[in-house]
Design an enzyme around this catalytic site. Sequence first.
Site, mmCIF file in Angstrom:
data_model
loop_
_atom_site.group_PDB
_atom_site.id
_atom_site.type_symbol
_atom_site.label_atom_id
_atom_site.label_comp_id
_atom_site.label_asym_id
_atom_site.label_seq_id
_atom_site.Cartn_x
_atom_site.Cartn_y
_atom_site.Cartn_z
ATOM 1 N N GLU A 241 0.851 -1.206 0.000
ATOM 2 C CA GLU A 241 0.000 0.000 0.000
ATOM 3 C C GLU A 241 0.879 1.246 0.000
ATOM 4 O O GLU A 241 0.567 2.234 -0.654
ATOM 5 C CB GLU A 241 -0.954 -0.002 1.204
ATOM 6 C CG GLU A 241 -2.033 -1.040 1.043
ATOM 7 C CD GLU A 241 -3.280 -0.794 1.904
ATOM 8 O OE1 GLU A 241 -3.398 0.267 2.525
ATOM 9 O OE2 GLU A 241 -4.129 -1.706 1.931
ATOM 10 N N GLU A 242 1.983 1.204 0.733
ATOM 11 C CA GLU A 242 2.906 2.349 0.763
ATOM 12 C C GLU A 242 3.412 2.656 -0.645
ATOM 13 O O GLU A 242 3.471 3.810 -1.065
ATOM 14 C CB GLU A 242 4.082 2.013 1.703
ATOM 15 C CG GLU A 242 5.217 3.011 1.629
ATOM 16 C CD GLU A 242 6.246 2.881 2.760
ATOM 17 O OE1 GLU A 242 6.000 2.105 3.712
ATOM 18 O OE2 GLU A 242 7.272 3.563 2.687
ATOM 19 N N ARG A 243 3.757 1.598 -1.388
ATOM 20 C CA ARG A 243 4.347 1.805 -2.718
ATOM 21 C C ARG A 243 3.302 2.272 -3.736
ATOM 22 O O ARG A 243 3.578 3.137 -4.570
ATOM 23 C CB ARG A 243 5.071 0.526 -3.158
ATOM 24 C CG ARG A 243 6.326 0.332 -2.330
ATOM 25 C CD ARG A 243 6.971 -1.026 -2.407
ATOM 26 N NE ARG A 243 8.046 -1.086 -1.410
ATOM 27 C CZ ARG A 243 8.645 -2.187 -0.993
ATOM 28 N NH1 ARG A 243 8.295 -3.364 -1.499
ATOM 29 N NH2 ARG A 243 9.596 -2.139 -0.083
ATOM 30 N N GLY A 246 2.624 5.860 -2.929
ATOM 31 C CA GLY A 246 3.742 6.714 -3.360
ATOM 32 C C GLY A 246 3.676 7.013 -4.853
ATOM 33 O O GLY A 246 3.880 8.155 -5.280
#
Length: 386
Positions: A241-243, A246
């Site tokens: 989810e972070e990637r 981003g």
Amino acid sequence: MKFTQEHEEIRRTTRNFIEKEVNPYVDEWENAGIFPAHELFKKMGDLGLLGISKPESVGGMGLDYSYELVAAEELGVAHCGGVPLAIGVQTNMATPALARFADKSLQQEFLAPAIAGDLVASIAVSETGAGSDVAGMKTAARKDGDDYIINGSKMWITTSTQADFFCLLANTSEGKPHSNKSLIVVPANTPGITLSEPLNKLGMRSSDTAQVFFDDVRVPQRYRIGGEGAGFMMQMIQFQEERLWGAANTLKALERVVGETITYCRERHTFGQPLIDNQVIHFRMAELQTEIEALRALTYQACETYIEGKDVTKLASMAKLKGGRLAREVSDACLQYWGGMGFMWDNVASRSYRDSRLASIGGGADEIMLGIICKYMNILPAKRRS
Ligand SMILES: Cc1cc2nc3c(=O)[nH]c(=O)nc-3n(C[C@H](O)[C@H](O)[C@H](O)COP(=O)(O)OP(=O)(O)OC[C@H]3O[C@@H](n4cnc5c(N)ncnc54)[C@H](O)[C@@H]3O)c2cc1C
């Protein structure tokens, strides 16, 4: 990707929020090296923007990740990278594992107030000796009765000087590095936690970053997210989810740099004509916009894959890699056409040049993304044992 009325509403709400509550204050916060996270997150929580894809049972909207994606994209209209980064930490880096793996009581205690904007969250994974090599981290949580006693330190922790809790990755046993770690919620006011001075960074100036030290920090074992020893696996899932976030957050931020550069190049004249009339410049702008659209297509495809419940690791890694590289390319190319103005600290291309440099380093450097992609392409050499 088919967007509904509801997507457009989230887009509009996010954009209005950034234009009204963030952009007028960005220069002040960039100079101060910090923004008021509690105040800002409360306003976002009231609008529902901190829990778009989180379950309704904890105050979220219960929507799929495509709604999170449009919000991430729209946060890119902020006039800096630092504030969106901290928002992304709150929504997509420090809390996905809590939403997916934690039991209901832990969710009510930490996730529900994080979604409401009452608690500020940080993600504490990296260490001075272990950034890319997450498995090599040393911070340990030792069992003592019903508690853990935590010792170690975490480096470069975003929003840590304002955080109410850390989502901490710690070794909870001596076993193999991929199965000896747990994710633990650690309230920031627990005795034994101290912070370094705020770190002096190249970019993301409005976001506060510090090193966090844990010295015999005692927390109940019920603060562990999910099963003991499953922390590494949960963090790898949380990274997806972070990637995705981003990559999505890069899109509008880069379009803004291109747009402002075009405006400047229309106004600025050299040798009797506007800069934009030089073919090398207008072709370059067209090229960069095309690259941004390609990144958008890749990011949307990754998002669809994630929503369908398929393994998104390869596509999310590709989107993260491409986003980081393109951010460097766009901000460097645009800075050039601002000439001396581009070298000034507060210039739009200059700030983007500094802020976006993080995208190829944080949350898994470009080379780590390449390694993951190679693994999925079955071309990563096996490690030799000496
Ligand atoms: C502003 C900022 C905010 C951050 N926020 C957080 C946060 O909130 N929480 C958190 O946990 N962490 C955070 N980080 C840490 C960040 O995720 C790490 O810096 C990142 O993962 C890289 O780790 P490292 O710095 O230890 O680099 P290293 O692991 O030392 O790697 C250095 C460089 O070597 C190269 N490299 C590494 N491994 C390989 C390889 N196998 N093959 C080829 N090349 C390789 C890469 O180019 C890499 O950039 C933040 C960092 C910064 C700068």
